[in-house]
Every structure is written in C-alpha cells, then in structure tokens.
Design a protein around this motif. Structure first.
Motif, PDB file in Angstrom:
ATOM      1  N   ARG A 170       1.176  -1.680   0.086  1.00 15.66           N
ATOM      2  CA  ARG A 170      -0.098  -0.087   0.119  1.00 15.66           C
ATOM      3  C   ARG A 170       1.069   1.488  -0.129  1.00 15.66           C
ATOM      4  O   ARG A 170       1.058   2.298  -0.724  1.00 15.66           O
ATOM      5  N   ALA A 171       1.963   1.619   0.674  1.00 12.50           N
ATOM      6  CA  ALA A 171       2.972   2.288   0.930  1.00 12.50           C
ATOM      7  C   ALA A 171       3.680   2.141  -0.490  1.00 12.50           C
ATOM      8  O   ALA A 171       3.444   3.545  -1.094  1.00 12.50           O
ATOM      9  N   GLN A 172       4.198   1.274  -0.944  1.00 15.87           N
ATOM     10  CA  GLN A 172       4.105   1.604  -2.695  1.00 15.87           C
ATOM     11  C   GLN A 172       3.162   2.047  -3.402  1.00 15.87           C
ATOM     12  O   GLN A 172       3.810   3.162  -4.219  1.00 15.87           O
ATOM     13  N   MET A 173       2.755   1.812  -3.194  1.00 20.43           N
ATOM     14  CA  MET A 173       1.702   2.170  -5.014  1.00 20.43           C
ATOM     15  C   MET A 173       0.690   3.242  -4.200  1.00 20.43           C
ATOM     16  O   MET A 173       0.702   4.132  -4.753  1.00 20.43           O
ATOM     17  N   ARG A 174       1.180   3.507  -3.123  1.00 20.59           N
ATOM     18  CA  ARG A 174       0.649   5.907  -2.900  1.00 20.59           C
ATOM     19  C   ARG A 174       1.321   6.355  -3.217  1.00 20.59           C
ATOM     20  O   ARG A 174       1.113   7.278  -4.099  1.00 20.59           O
ATOM     21  N   VAL A 175       2.976   5.954  -3.402  1.00 19.85           N
ATOM     22  CA  VAL A 175       4.356   6.809  -3.957  1.00 19.85           C
ATOM     23  C   VAL A 175       3.783   7.214  -5.746  1.00 19.85           C
ATOM     24  O   VAL A 175       3.584   7.765  -5.457  1.00 19.85           O
ATOM     25  N   GLU A 176       2.961   5.731  -6.455  1.00 19.31           N
ATOM     26  CA  GLU A 176       3.079   4.562  -7.530  1.00 19.31           C
ATOM     27  C   GLU A 176       1.651   6.344  -8.346  1.00 19.31           C
ATOM     28  O   GLU A 176       1.742   6.805  -9.278  1.00 19.31           O
ATOM     29  N   LEU A 177       0.536   6.183  -6.990  1.00 24.37           N
ATOM     30  CA  LEU A 177      -0.555   6.960  -7.336  1.00 24.37           C
ATOM     31  C   LEU A 177      -0.034   8.394  -7.502  1.00 24.37           C
ATOM     32  O   LEU A 177      -1.027   8.872  -8.484  1.00 24.37           O
ATOM     33  N   ALA A 178       0.710   9.125  -6.688  1.00 30.42           N
ATOM     34  CA  ALA A 178       1.170  10.539  -6.498  1.00 30.42           C
ATOM     35  C   ALA A 178       2.087  10.709  -7.688  1.00 30.42           C
ATOM     36  O   ALA A 178       1.187  11.968  -8.406  1.00 30.42           O
ATOM     37  N   LEU A 179       2.831   9.677  -7.848  1.00 32.16           N
ATOM     38  CA  LEU A 179       3.448  10.260  -9.506  1.00 32.16           C
ATOM     39  C   LEU A 179       2.860  10.188 -10.692  1.00 32.16           C
ATOM     40  O   LEU A 179       2.686  10.658 -11.411  1.00 32.16           O
ATOM     41  N   LEU A 180       1.574   8.825 -10.833  1.00 33.51           N
ATOM     42  CA  LEU A 180       0.620   9.353 -11.748  1.00 33.51           C
ATOM     43  C   LEU A 180      -0.277  10.364 -11.848  1.00 33.51           C
ATOM     44  O   LEU A 180      -0.417  10.987 -13.355  1.00 33.51           O
ATOM     45  N   HIS A 181      -0.172  10.675 -10.969  1.00 26.74           N
ATOM     46  CA  HIS A 181      -1.310  11.519 -10.629  1.00 26.74           C
ATOM     47  C   HIS A 181      -0.158  13.312 -11.674  1.00 26.74           C
ATOM     48  O   HIS A 181      -0.806  13.981 -12.255  1.00 26.74           O
TER      49      HIS A 181
END
Length: 369
Positions: A170-181
């Motif tokens: 979840r922590a990793q995917m939060r970072v990826e979602l932020a970068l995606l946005h």
C-alpha cells in the motif's frame, strides 16, 4: 484533457434513509480530491453518483461545466478503478487493458499505442502477455489502473483501490499513485477510509460523517485546524487527546487537576465559564515539567522505531491520555511522569456544539471557498 467537477446540493436517499445529505463540492481541473470517513459515511455513494452508477435523488452534478446528472456512465468521460481488480481471467494483461477500446472499435494501432504508453507509465511492459492469475496483487492493481488510463478520460475515480494490498505494498502504491497524478494531471476523486492515504495523496481532503461534509481543506489545514470534534478525532494518529474542562479565562482552561493556557480569539471572551473540551495532539505533549504541566500515569510504552507512544491516564482525573515522544522510552511504563504543553498545539472545542473555538477552518460544512 482534464475537467473540473461540481456537486450542487447533491442528495442520495434509499427509501427513508438519507445517505448523502445535500453536499456541495467543487474540484478544480487537475485537482486530486480525497473523500474520507468511516464506513457508511456516504463517500462511496458520492463517488458512484459522480460516475453515474447511482442515481441522484436531488441536486446536480457537473463535469467540465456540463450537467451530467442524468447522463449514462459512458457519457461522462470518466474512468473508475474499483476496490476489486475486476480483471477478466481468460484475457492477457494487454487484452484486459484494451477491452474497452476494442468495444468502441478504435483502430488497432491506436489501441496498441495507448496500451504501450499506459504500460510504460505503470512499469508493466513485461507483463502484457501474462494472465491475471500469474500476477501479484500490486501488479493486478496496476493493470486495473492501466485499463482506466488507456481510455484517456478527463476524470479518474478511485474507490478504495489499495484496501486489498498489504501494508508495505500500500505504501509503495501510494507513491506510484502520486507520481501517476503528476504525470497525467487529470482531475481525480479518490475514496478511502485510510487517513494515511488521504493525508499523503490529497491536495484537498473532504471529511464526511453520516452523509454530511464536516470539513474541506488541505492535509495541513485539517490536521492543524480541525473545524470540530469529529474531524479532530478522525484525522491524526495516534488520535487527539480530549479532556473535559471549563474555560476559566480567555487564555486558560481548567481541568480537574491542572490548568492549561490557550489562545482564544478576543471576541470569544464572552464564553468564559462554559464547559469545553481541551484537545491536544499526542505529538504536542512533551516530556518534562514546564509552565503547563500534566501528570500522567504511564501504563503502556510502545516503541515504534523513531518515537515512543505512551498510553496511560491523567493522575488526577483518570482520563485517558496518549503522548508521542521522540526516541526510546520503554522504561517509563508503570511510572508517573510530567508532560508539558504548548499553547500553539492546544485546541478548545465547545462542549455543546463540538466546534473549534480557537482556529475555525477556512472551509467548512458542506461548503467550498
């Protein structure tokens, strides 16, 4: 291209039960908005109304300035990622990602371009030939996001997309979602019950309780200036300490066995003598006696690596108290200690209305500014 979203007095009723109660919300084009609250607060229902998956009982929804209140989901230029990955097990990753485009009879070279670009953004180029059963949970969620990205919508909607993942992922995917946005710059409305996701991802947070917006603001605003007791108790971990007291003077709250200095705005001096709730975040309590001292009986000391969370009770009243202090302090368990306070980190709430008397938020109940 991105599009703004506007909810105008939006209400959802199921029979006699009002699930969403006349909310007003504006998301600017390209903004990342997070809807957060406990289960049953109406956040997912609100998202589903934006998507067109739930009918609006009252009010209007505008996307890009266009009224879509009664429009079908496919007429709203949105893409939604659900809690469940909802991948077709018999299709490859590439086929799952391109399925919606195939139904619209998009040209094959255009489909290949969009799938390749989405796969590159998400780092799953080497997975395009695999079936979902050969993927990890995180990889499946990336495919679900890729399926949304290839549609190139003006609005992304996320309904608790990380809740099925373990804490590390979840922590990793939060970072990826932020970068995606950052890369896509699309308007995003994200629903979660996890305040960590809300605080780390949102440009603005919308906090709901029982279908009513309690506060709208940046993560800093809702943490440092909670508008009411609900927001103060919901945002922040460990949760804010709440002590019953009396406003003895414009600059002082009396507890059963302590006095705490506060900074109330001058016009509120007339409230002197009324019952209040004193709110102090665990991070705002410091080890050692000071000008303002609380005596604490420590019952449990939890060392978390960079800080120790002390759980116990106030020595006088027996009210529960939590302090988060830097370093390792396991030796304090089963001891009485002094804690000092800082007026800058203290909140005073009206015991009757629950409103914050010190720093009311800029954005409030069911309103945006």
């Amino acid at each position: 291209m991105s599009a703004g979203i506007e909810l105008i007095n939006v209400t959802k009723r199921f029979g006699n039960n009002t699930i969403v109660d006349g909310i007003n919300l504006t998301a600017a084009a390209g903004e990342f908005i997070v809807l957060v609250g406990a289960s049953g607060c109406g956040k997912s229902t609100t998202l589903r109304m934006i998507a067109g998956l739930e009918a609006v009982s009252d009010g209007r929804i505008l996307i890009g300035g266009r009224d879509v209140t009664t429009a079908r989901p496919d007429q709203r230029d949105i893409a939604m990622v659900f809690q469940s990955y909802a991948l077709y097990p018999h299709m490859s990753v590439a086929e799952n990602m391109s399925f919606a485009l195939t139904l619209t009879r998009a040209p094959k070279d255009e489909i290949a371009r969009r799938v390749g670009e989405a796969a590159r953004i998400l780092g799953i180029e080497n997975l395009l030939d695999r079936k979902p059963k050969a993927l990890s949970g995180g990889q499946r969620q990336r495919v679900a996001m890729g399926r949304a990205i290839v549609r190139e919508p003006s609005v992304f909607l996320f309904d608790e997309p990380l809740s099925n993942l373990d804490a590390k992922l979840r922590a990793q995917m939060r970072v990826e979602l932020a970068l995606l946005h950052k890369r896509l710059g699309k308007t995003t409305v994200y629903v979660t019950h996890d305040q960590v996701e809300a605080m780390t991802l949102a440009e603005r947070i919308v906090i709901l309780e029982r279908g009513v917006i309690q506060q709208i603001g940046t993560p800093t605003e809702v943490f440092n200036r909670p508008q009411n007791l609900f927001v103060a108790g919901f945002i922040g971990s460990p949760v804010m300490n709440m002590f019953k007291g009396v406003l003895a003077a414009p600059d002082r709250v009396d507890l059963p066995d302590a006095q705490v200095s506060v900074r109330l705005p001058a016009p509120l001096g007339a409230t002197v003598g009324k019952p209040v709730i004193l709110g102090i975040r665990p991070q705002g309590l410091l080890l050692g006696a000071g000008a303002e001292t609380l005596r604490m009986r420590v019952k449990v000391a939890e060392f978390l690596g960079t800080e120790t969370v002390l759980n116990g009770t106030l020595a006088g009243s027996g009210e529960p108290v939590t302090a988060a202090v830097g370093g390792e302090h396991g030796q304090l368990a089963d001891h009485e200690i002094d804690l000092s306070t800082n007026p800058a980190h203290v909140h005073v709430f009206d015991a009757e209305t629950g409103l914050n008397l010190i720093q009311p938020a800029k954005e409030g109940n069911n309103e945006t500014t």
